[in-house]
Design a protein around this motif. Structure first.
Motif, PDB file in Angstrom:
ATOM      1  N   HIS A  94       0.823  -1.214   0.000  1.00  0.00           N
ATOM      2  CA  HIS A  94       0.000   0.000   0.000  1.00  0.00           C
ATOM      3  C   HIS A  94       0.857   1.265   0.000  1.00  0.00           C
ATOM      4  CE1 HIS A  94      -3.820  -2.127   0.315  1.00  0.00           C
ATOM      5  NE2 HIS A  94      -3.114  -3.018   0.993  1.00  0.00           N
ATOM      6  N   PHE A  95       2.014   1.171  -0.652  1.00  0.00           N
ATOM      7  CA  PHE A  95       2.962   2.281  -0.760  1.00  0.00           C
ATOM      8  C   PHE A  95       2.314   3.567  -1.278  1.00  0.00           C
ATOM      9  CE2 PHE A  95       5.817   4.599  -3.688  1.00  0.00           C
ATOM     10  CZ  PHE A  95       6.766   5.049  -2.783  1.00  0.00           C
ATOM     11  N   SER A  96       1.383   3.444  -2.213  1.00  0.00           N
ATOM     12  CA  SER A  96       0.819   4.644  -2.836  1.00  0.00           C
ATOM     13  C   SER A  96      -0.498   5.096  -2.210  1.00  0.00           C
ATOM     14  CB  SER A  96       0.634   4.421  -4.337  1.00  0.00           C
ATOM     15  OG  SER A  96      -0.257   3.354  -4.573  1.00  0.00           O
ATOM     16  N   ASP A  97      -0.946   4.448  -1.138  1.00  0.00           N
ATOM     17  CA  ASP A  97      -2.183   4.898  -0.477  1.00  0.00           C
ATOM     18  C   ASP A  97      -2.037   6.352  -0.061  1.00  0.00           C
ATOM     19  OD1 ASP A  97      -3.072   2.317  -0.775  1.00  0.00           O
ATOM     20  OD2 ASP A  97      -3.280   1.898   1.370  1.00  0.00           O
ATOM     21  N   GLY A  98      -2.996   7.173  -0.402  1.00  0.00           N
ATOM     22  CA  GLY A  98      -2.970   8.590  -0.049  1.00  0.00           C
ATOM     23  C   GLY A  98      -2.100   9.436  -0.957  1.00  0.00           C
ATOM     24  N   ALA A  99      -1.491   8.837  -1.982  1.00  0.00           N
ATOM     25  CA  ALA A  99      -0.634   9.594  -2.899  1.00  0.00           C
ATOM     26  C   ALA A  99      -1.484  10.453  -3.829  1.00  0.00           C
ATOM     27  CB  ALA A  99       0.238   8.645  -3.710  1.00  0.00           C
ATOM     28  N   GLU A 100      -0.909  11.572  -4.239  1.00  0.00           N
ATOM     29  CA  GLU A 100      -1.543  12.459  -5.216  1.00  0.00           C
ATOM     30  C   GLU A 100      -0.528  12.739  -6.308  1.00  0.00           C
ATOM     31  OE1 GLU A 100      -2.804  15.983  -3.212  1.00  0.00           O
ATOM     32  OE2 GLU A 100      -3.964  14.873  -1.728  1.00  0.00           O
ATOM     33  N   ALA A 101      -1.033  12.929  -7.539  1.00  0.00           N
ATOM     34  CA  ALA A 101      -0.123  13.160  -8.654  1.00  0.00           C
ATOM     35  C   ALA A 101      -0.706  14.160  -9.635  1.00  0.00           C
ATOM     36  CB  ALA A 101       0.162  11.848  -9.379  1.00  0.00           C
ATOM     37  N   ALA A 102       0.175  14.896 -10.281  1.00  0.00           N
ATOM     38  CA  ALA A 102      -0.172  15.754 -11.408  1.00  0.00           C
ATOM     39  C   ALA A 102       0.831  15.444 -12.499  1.00  0.00           C
ATOM     40  CB  ALA A 102      -0.104  17.221 -11.006  1.00  0.00           C
ATOM     41  N   GLY A 103       0.354  15.322 -13.706  1.00  0.00           N
ATOM     42  CA  GLY A 103       1.219  14.985 -14.825  1.00  0.00           C
ATOM     43  C   GLY A 103       0.767  13.685 -15.462  1.00  0.00           C
ATOM     44  N   ASN A 104       1.484  13.277 -16.489  1.00  0.00           N
ATOM     45  CA  ASN A 104       1.117  12.102 -17.260  1.00  0.00           C
ATOM     46  C   ASN A 104       2.189  11.031 -17.199  1.00  0.00           C
ATOM     47  OD1 ASN A 104      -1.399  13.079 -18.252  1.00  0.00           O
ATOM     48  ND2 ASN A 104      -0.261  14.416 -19.625  1.00  0.00           N
ATOM     49  N   GLY A 105       1.786   9.838 -17.611  1.00  0.00           N
ATOM     50  CA  GLY A 105       2.726   8.737 -17.655  1.00  0.00           C
ATOM     51  C   GLY A 105       2.287   7.687 -18.634  1.00  0.00           C
ATOM     52  N   LYS A 106       3.155   6.696 -18.817  1.00  0.00           N
ATOM     53  CA  LYS A 106       2.884   5.603 -19.738  1.00  0.00           C
ATOM     54  C   LYS A 106       3.192   4.282 -19.045  1.00  0.00           C
ATOM     55  CE  LYS A 106       4.053   3.775 -24.265  1.00  0.00           C
ATOM     56  NZ  LYS A 106       4.838   3.979 -25.486  1.00  0.00           N
ATOM     57  N   LEU A 107       2.252   3.362 -19.137  1.00  0.00           N
ATOM     58  CA  LEU A 107       2.374   2.045 -18.540  1.00  0.00           C
ATOM     59  C   LEU A 107       2.552   1.004 -19.642  1.00  0.00           C
ATOM     60  CD1 LEU A 107       1.968   0.134 -16.009  1.00  0.00           C
ATOM     61  CD2 LEU A 107      -0.431   0.036 -16.705  1.00  0.00           C
ATOM     62  N   ALA A 108       3.502   0.112 -19.464  1.00  0.00           N
ATOM     63  CA  ALA A 108       3.640  -1.089 -20.292  1.00  0.00           C
ATOM     64  C   ALA A 108       3.577  -2.257 -19.321  1.00  0.00           C
ATOM     65  CB  ALA A 108       4.962  -1.087 -21.051  1.00  0.00           C
ATOM     66  N   MET A 109       2.656  -3.198 -19.545  1.00  0.00           N
ATOM     67  CA  MET A 109       2.447  -4.240 -18.551  1.00  0.00           C
ATOM     68  C   MET A 109       2.115  -5.573 -19.202  1.00  0.00           C
ATOM     69  SD  MET A 109      -0.016  -4.149 -15.190  1.00  0.00           S
ATOM     70  CE  MET A 109      -1.548  -4.810 -15.795  1.00  0.00           C
ATOM     71  N   GLN A 110       2.561  -6.646 -18.550  1.00  0.00           N
ATOM     72  CA  GLN A 110       2.185  -8.009 -18.897  1.00  0.00           C
ATOM     73  C   GLN A 110       1.589  -8.634 -17.642  1.00  0.00           C
ATOM     74  OE1 GLN A 110       5.898  -9.694 -20.134  1.00  0.00           O
ATOM     75  NE2 GLN A 110       5.807  -8.731 -22.138  1.00  0.00           N
ATOM     76  N   PHE A 111       0.487  -9.336 -17.819  1.00  0.00           N
ATOM     77  CA  PHE A 111      -0.267  -9.902 -16.710  1.00  0.00           C
ATOM     78  C   PHE A 111      -0.712 -11.301 -17.126  1.00  0.00           C
ATOM     79  CE2 PHE A 111      -4.709 -10.691 -15.482  1.00  0.00           C
ATOM     80  CZ  PHE A 111      -4.713 -10.491 -14.118  1.00  0.00           C
ATOM     81  N   SER A 112      -0.572 -12.286 -16.260  1.00  0.00           N
ATOM     82  CA  SER A 112      -1.134 -13.611 -16.549  1.00  0.00           C
ATOM     83  C   SER A 112      -1.682 -14.197 -15.258  1.00  0.00           C
ATOM     84  CB  SER A 112      -0.102 -14.545 -17.180  1.00  0.00           C
ATOM     85  OG  SER A 112       0.898 -14.872 -16.259  1.00  0.00           O
TER      86      SER A 112
END
Length: 169
Positions: A94-112
């Protein structure tokens, strides 16, 4: 045996506990015992997804393996929402719980994941920050966040990640 068709405006609830993909435009192909979906565009929460390949190589086995590989881009805040609404939050403590962000990003992901069976889910990916501002609980605000965060279901690594904090790099 082969059946193929195009879909538009579709939704896909691909696995329990993961956000639904909506507004899908895709080519769907059943061939033999397999299923392959080539998504040219879609939306997960507010992020734009595509291209994305969704595949189940053998629908006839007891626990077919669902694989998803693709890219998404959009506001980093949408990706934080994705983390909060998926098993990723638990994997990262839960590292990002309560996090806030402004700006953009790009995700590349593989899931199985094996369908109908607990465990065995594998995830690997990267997230590229592009001039973001981040607020994480207990850490001074970060600005000009650039670089790559690599992750799996078991680990997270910063790669060439830079930021400004308290007025300096």
């Amino acid at each position: 045996f082969q059946v193929s068709f195009k879909v538009g405006g579709a939704s896909l609830d691909y696995a329990d506990g993961w956000p639904v993909m909506n507004d899908i435009v895709a080519d769907v192909k059943f061939e033999g015992t397999g299923l392959r979906i080539e998504v040219s565009q879609g939306r997960i929460l507010g992020a734009h997804a595509g291209p994305v390949t969704i595949e189940i190589p053998d629908l006839g086995v007891e626990h077919p393996v669902l694989s998803v590989a693709g890219e998404a881009n959009g506001s980093t805040a949408e990706f934080l929402a994705f983390i909060a609404q998926s098993p990723v939050a638990g994997w990262t403590g839960h590292f990002s719980d309560g996090a806030e962000a402004a700006g953009n990003g790009k995700l590349a992901m593989q899931f199985s994941t094996p369908l109908g069976k607990q465990g065995g889910t594998k995830v690997a990916g990267t997230f590229d920050f592009d001039a973001n501002a981040l607020r994480l609980p207990g850490i001074p605000p970060l600005t000009q966040v650039n670089g790559r965060l690599a992750f799996t279901e078991q680990s997270m690594q910063a790669r060439d990640l830079s930021a400004e904090v308290l007025g300096g790099p």
